[in-house]
Design an enzyme around this catalytic site. Sequence first.
Site, PDB file in Angstrom:
ATOM      1  N   HIS A  60     -12.368   3.700  -0.438  1.00  0.00           N
ATOM      2  CA  HIS A  60     -12.419   2.739   0.683  1.00  0.00           C
ATOM      3  C   HIS A  60     -13.135   1.445   0.271  1.00  0.00           C
ATOM      4  O   HIS A  60     -13.691   0.747   1.117  1.00  0.00           O
ATOM      5  CB  HIS A  60     -13.177   3.313   1.900  1.00  0.00           C
TER       6      HIS A  60
ATOM      7  N   ASN B  22       0.856  -1.179   0.000  1.00  0.00           N
ATOM      8  CA  ASN B  22       0.000   0.000   0.000  1.00  0.00           C
ATOM      9  C   ASN B  22       0.902   1.242   0.000  1.00  0.00           C
ATOM     10  O   ASN B  22       1.473   1.599   1.033  1.00  0.00           O
ATOM     11  CB  ASN B  22      -0.884  -0.037   1.255  1.00  0.00           C
TER      12      ASN B  22
ATOM     13  N   GLU C 219      -8.473  -4.324   5.383  1.00  0.00           N
ATOM     14  CA  GLU C 219      -8.298  -4.049   3.955  1.00  0.00           C
ATOM     15  C   GLU C 219      -7.191  -4.919   3.360  1.00  0.00           C
ATOM     16  O   GLU C 219      -7.278  -5.354   2.218  1.00  0.00           O
ATOM     17  CB  GLU C 219      -7.975  -2.560   3.747  1.00  0.00           C
TER      18      GLU C 219
ATOM     19  N   ARG D 272      -2.512  -2.090  -3.514  1.00  0.00           N
ATOM     20  CA  ARG D 272      -3.664  -1.203  -3.397  1.00  0.00           C
ATOM     21  C   ARG D 272      -3.482  -0.074  -4.416  1.00  0.00           C
ATOM     22  O   ARG D 272      -2.437   0.586  -4.437  1.00  0.00           O
ATOM     23  CB  ARG D 272      -3.717  -0.601  -1.995  1.00  0.00           C
TER      24      ARG D 272
ATOM     25  N   ARG E 179     -10.203  16.645   6.358  1.00  0.00           N
ATOM     26  CA  ARG E 179     -10.953  17.035   5.152  1.00  0.00           C
ATOM     27  C   ARG E 179     -12.340  17.522   5.536  1.00  0.00           C
ATOM     28  O   ARG E 179     -12.957  17.002   6.462  1.00  0.00           O
ATOM     29  CB  ARG E 179     -11.103  15.836   4.210  1.00  0.00           C
TER      30      ARG E 179
END
Length: 398
Positions: A177, A7, A383, A88, A238
Amino acid sequence: MNILVINCGSSSLKFSVIDTLTGADLARGLFDKLGSDSPKYKMESDKLAEAVKGDLPAKASHKEALNTLAEFVASEDVNVSIDAVGHRVVHGGEAFTSACVMDEAAIKAVEACNSLAPLHNPANLLGIESSKQNFPDLPQVGVFDTAFHQTLQPEAYLYPLPIELYKKHGIRRYGFHGSSHKYVAGEAARILGKPLSETSVITAHLGNGCSAAAIENGVCVDTTMGLTPLEGMVMGTRCGDIDPGIIFHLKRALGMTADDIDVMLNKKSGLLGLSDISNDMRTLREASTEGNEAAKLAVGIFTRRLAKSIASLRATIEDCDALIFTGGIGENDALTRAETMQRLAHLGIEIDPEANKNRGKGNDGIISTKNSSVKAIVIQTNEELMIARETEQIVGSK
Ligand code: ADP
């Protein structure tokens, strides 16, 4: 099968070696501050008593990180065999509806999405290239954050903008996601004792980035993030949804540039911007307990908007078996779950306060009452395991 899961962030590389049979990770590590004056790493293996820590030369990039991790997994002490590499990839645009082998055509298609994820996709591609050099005999598979959301229909993914922006420039909602939403939906079906194809859930992934998805009979039908991961709920740094008119006002009235605004909305807003203390929910909960009003307000806005997002996603699916909480906040912060669920009683979600207090920290399970028509479930996301499983599926089917 042992899958090396990679990742690459813009300045980091996380890896783990996952045994897909048991789900265990046999080795793992993190390279941090890549491209800076002092890149650092920490790598661990079950076969080693202690973590291996060190520094890479100044300006070292993902390439040097991959060389170091390849040496580590092949070293005499660690010596873990690897059957395939799963990467990923953040943005697959409309080109990828599932994971795939990263051949030349796939790499070109990812490059074409670079402008949609300028910080992430180039790093992902660098990771794939370097991995090919270090593991030339292994299949390299890309697993896309956006792929799970490619089942969205035009009603869900189109912005109400001139249609040629979509047709000519691909401006639409993509969602992110995906591996997390897919993984927890599968786990929810298992916990509820139903096939995934008959399970409908709303999944709330609440980490530093936050997104929710509506999944009907195992298929994703809507989600809160959009063209970029900036849309939707309040996040660590964010802003999530704001009036787009604010951007013109910032430019015209305050003279901010597009780059200034980009940095502000992505890095200085959300929980951090509101509280002026931290982007970290734990810190804000502590500050709230000590009576800090800004922290209380930031968290209040976070949960209010989270509940609004969940309620609006509920309108996109016919039935809903369960609401799933995952990610660092969803898994660990019982207060966020309670405050959100209190606002959602009208949807038939009834909290069991005792169960809610006891869940989390690896203790997955139901936190709603027996009579609750929609269950609420805490599920620890994984994940890496999802990426490893998808990689195995692609490699196994070749
Ligand atoms: P990332 O998106 O970077 O993977 P995580 O999923 O690890 O992030 O989530 C990070 C968030 O989870 C932070 O806001 C952190 O404060 C929060 N968090 C982690 N543990 C707890 C806890 N015990 N209580 C409340 N919040 C927590």
